[in-house]
Design a protein around this motif. Sequence first.
Motif, PDB file in Angstrom:
ATOM      1  N   VAL A  79      48.592 -19.850 -18.873  1.00 45.16           N
ATOM      2  CA  VAL A  79      48.893 -19.459 -17.496  1.00 45.16           C
ATOM      3  C   VAL A  79      47.721 -19.904 -16.642  1.00 45.16           C
ATOM      4  O   VAL A  79      46.568 -19.571 -16.937  1.00 45.16           O
ATOM      5  N   VAL A  80      48.006 -20.650 -15.588  1.00 44.24           N
ATOM      6  CA  VAL A  80      46.954 -21.181 -14.725  1.00 44.24           C
ATOM      7  C   VAL A  80      47.187 -20.704 -13.306  1.00 44.24           C
ATOM      8  O   VAL A  80      48.298 -20.822 -12.771  1.00 44.24           O
ATOM      9  N   TRP A  81      46.142 -20.139 -12.698  1.00 36.21           N
ATOM     10  CA  TRP A  81      46.170 -19.781 -11.289  1.00 36.21           C
ATOM     11  C   TRP A  81      45.329 -20.812 -10.539  1.00 36.21           C
ATOM     12  O   TRP A  81      44.159 -21.040 -10.880  1.00 36.21           O
ATOM     13  N   LEU A  82      45.904 -21.442  -9.531  1.00 31.61           N
ATOM     14  CA  LEU A  82      45.236 -22.518  -8.795  1.00 31.61           C
ATOM     15  C   LEU A  82      44.991 -22.107  -7.355  1.00 31.61           C
ATOM     16  O   LEU A  82      45.928 -21.701  -6.647  1.00 31.61           O
ATOM     17  N   GLU A  83      43.770 -22.221  -6.908  1.00 34.88           N
ATOM     18  CA  GLU A  83      43.439 -21.887  -5.532  1.00 34.88           C
ATOM     19  C   GLU A  83      44.015 -22.931  -4.590  1.00 34.88           C
ATOM     20  O   GLU A  83      43.773 -24.124  -4.750  1.00 34.88           O
ATOM     21  N   PRO A  84      44.763 -22.508  -3.564  1.00 29.59           N
ATOM     22  CA  PRO A  84      45.326 -23.478  -2.628  1.00 29.59           C
ATOM     23  C   PRO A  84      44.275 -24.252  -1.825  1.00 29.59           C
ATOM     24  O   PRO A  84      44.616 -25.272  -1.240  1.00 29.59           O
ATOM     25  N   ASP A  85      43.028 -23.775  -1.780  1.00 30.15           N
ATOM     26  CA  ASP A  85      42.008 -24.577  -1.091  1.00 30.15           C
ATOM     27  C   ASP A  85      41.752 -25.886  -1.824  1.00 30.15           C
ATOM     28  O   ASP A  85      41.340 -26.869  -1.231  1.00 30.15           O
ATOM     29  N   ARG A  86      42.004 -25.900  -3.124  1.00 30.89           N
ATOM     30  CA  ARG A  86      41.848 -27.125  -3.908  1.00 30.89           C
ATOM     31  C   ARG A  86      43.178 -27.776  -4.221  1.00 30.89           C
ATOM     32  O   ARG A  86      43.257 -28.987  -4.395  1.00 30.89           O
ATOM     33  N   TRP A  87      44.226 -26.987  -4.308  1.00 33.13           N
ATOM     34  CA  TRP A  87      45.530 -27.499  -4.742  1.00 33.13           C
ATOM     35  C   TRP A  87      46.615 -27.030  -3.773  1.00 33.13           C
ATOM     36  O   TRP A  87      47.428 -26.178  -4.108  1.00 33.13           O
ATOM     37  N   PRO A  88      46.669 -27.582  -2.566  1.00 28.85           N
ATOM     38  CA  PRO A  88      47.686 -27.131  -1.608  1.00 28.85           C
ATOM     39  C   PRO A  88      49.116 -27.380  -2.082  1.00 28.85           C
ATOM     40  O   PRO A  88      50.026 -26.659  -1.705  1.00 28.85           O
ATOM     41  N   HIS A  89      49.324 -28.412  -2.905  1.00 34.79           N
ATOM     42  CA  HIS A  89      50.669 -28.783  -3.325  1.00 34.79           C
ATOM     43  C   HIS A  89      50.745 -28.811  -4.857  1.00 34.79           C
ATOM     44  O   HIS A  89      50.075 -29.617  -5.496  1.00 34.79           O
ATOM     45  N   VAL A  90      51.552 -27.920  -5.432  1.00 32.90           N
ATOM     46  CA  VAL A  90      51.703 -27.855  -6.889  1.00 32.90           C
ATOM     47  C   VAL A  90      53.173 -28.032  -7.236  1.00 32.90           C
ATOM     48  O   VAL A  90      54.024 -27.266  -6.776  1.00 32.90           O
ATOM     49  N   ALA A  93      55.353 -32.956 -10.761  1.00 30.82           N
ATOM     50  CA  ALA A  93      54.671 -34.250 -10.804  1.00 30.82           C
ATOM     51  C   ALA A  93      53.162 -34.060 -10.973  1.00 30.82           C
ATOM     52  O   ALA A  93      52.516 -34.790 -11.733  1.00 30.82           O
ATOM     53  N   LEU A  94      52.604 -33.070 -10.289  1.00 28.21           N
ATOM     54  CA  LEU A  94      51.173 -32.788 -10.436  1.00 28.21           C
ATOM     55  C   LEU A  94      50.863 -32.312 -11.851  1.00 28.21           C
ATOM     56  O   LEU A  94      49.916 -32.789 -12.489  1.00 28.21           O
ATOM     57  N   ILE A  95      51.671 -31.381 -12.359  1.00 25.77           N
ATOM     58  CA  ILE A  95      51.427 -30.812 -13.686  1.00 25.77           C
ATOM     59  C   ILE A  95      51.553 -31.878 -14.772  1.00 25.77           C
ATOM     60  O   ILE A  95      50.804 -31.872 -15.753  1.00 25.77           O
ATOM     61  N   ASP A  96      52.468 -32.820 -14.587  1.00 24.66           N
ATOM     62  CA  ASP A  96      52.629 -33.892 -15.566  1.00 24.66           C
ATOM     63  C   ASP A  96      51.359 -34.732 -15.699  1.00 24.66           C
ATOM     64  O   ASP A  96      51.164 -35.410 -16.718  1.00 24.66           O
ATOM     65  N   GLY A  97      50.502 -34.695 -14.682  1.00 25.62           N
ATOM     66  CA  GLY A  97      49.255 -35.436 -14.732  1.00 25.62           C
ATOM     67  C   GLY A  97      48.143 -34.720 -15.469  1.00 25.62           C
ATOM     68  O   GLY A  97      47.078 -35.307 -15.702  1.00 25.62           O
ATOM     69  N   TRP A  98      48.356 -33.465 -15.848  1.00 27.36           N
ATOM     70  CA  TRP A  98      47.348 -32.737 -16.610  1.00 27.36           C
ATOM     71  C   TRP A  98      47.358 -33.242 -18.054  1.00 27.36           C
ATOM     72  O   TRP A  98      48.436 -33.505 -18.607  1.00 27.36           O
ATOM     73  N   PRO A  99      46.216 -33.371 -18.685  1.00 28.54           N
ATOM     74  CA  PRO A  99      46.168 -33.916 -20.052  1.00 28.54           C
ATOM     75  C   PRO A  99      46.892 -33.030 -21.065  1.00 28.54           C
ATOM     76  O   PRO A  99      46.503 -31.894 -21.302  1.00 28.54           O
ATOM     77  N   VAL A 118      41.643 -28.890 -14.871  1.00 26.54           N
ATOM     78  CA  VAL A 118      41.977 -28.309 -13.565  1.00 26.54           C
ATOM     79  C   VAL A 118      40.758 -27.635 -12.942  1.00 26.54           C
ATOM     80  O   VAL A 118      40.690 -27.455 -11.725  1.00 26.54           O
ATOM     81  N   GLY A 119      39.767 -27.240 -13.776  1.00 27.49           N
ATOM     82  CA  GLY A 119      38.560 -26.617 -13.255  1.00 27.49           C
ATOM     83  C   GLY A 119      37.498 -27.603 -12.829  1.00 27.49           C
ATOM     84  O   GLY A 119      36.428 -27.202 -12.357  1.00 27.49           O
TER      85      GLY A 119
END
Length: 234
Positions: A79-90, A93-99, A118-119
């Motif tokens: 489970v990943v929580w992403l701050e919108p200051d760094r990730w405004p659009h999730v 397609a974005l997740i597919d780019g994670w290793p 992601v960190g």
Amino acid sequence: MAWTGNVWLGMGALAFWGEVGETAPHTHAAHQVFLGAGPASTVRAHLPDRTLGPARRIVIPSGTPHQTSPAEPSVRGLVVWLEPDRWPHVDDALIDGWPGADSPMIDEAGAARIAAWVGDSRHRDPHVHDYVRRALAVTSATLTESPTLRAVSAEIGVSSSHLSRLWRQDLGMSFNTWLRWARLREAARLVGEGASITDAAHGAGFADGAHASRVCRSMFGLSPLELTSGLTLI
């Protein structure tokens, strides 16, 4: 069912790996992504107007009221929580780019690689206005001083109304909502360095430990003890 596992804290991202439990209804400032360990590792997300899942991958946008629950008696996942200051659009397609995010199986080592990726501040989303970036830096450096939108605006030389508009436009939330998340992140970091929850709460700008606990539950649906158990800084 309790949450048991490991938590990683990075630059703008908080990640949990392990046995996924239920949450109480809550809303938080961060985007939330669930990735199941395997095809049978699925969860449901109950939103006000619909239920997502059961699915192995679920994305819950920032500010969406929800309650999550495992679809099976035992579900492991990331489970990943992403701050919108760094990730405004999730999105997918974005997740597919994670290793390894599209791998049919994710183990703890794979979860750690995703959490580290992601960190990493080098993967910052480029769509945030420079005024907002500068305001974020000022606010992050003054968490214990109860920063206000007006004071931060004056510090960077822009009107508070203009900064407020840019903040909502780029981050998808109000200044005060982001401030609550930033304080939770700082408190988690301090706990990871050995501070008690009470001391961490004060160090992050909360009035006391009870205040931090209330905000934590409203932001993540978890208690500070559940959130910080097995914390690793990345």
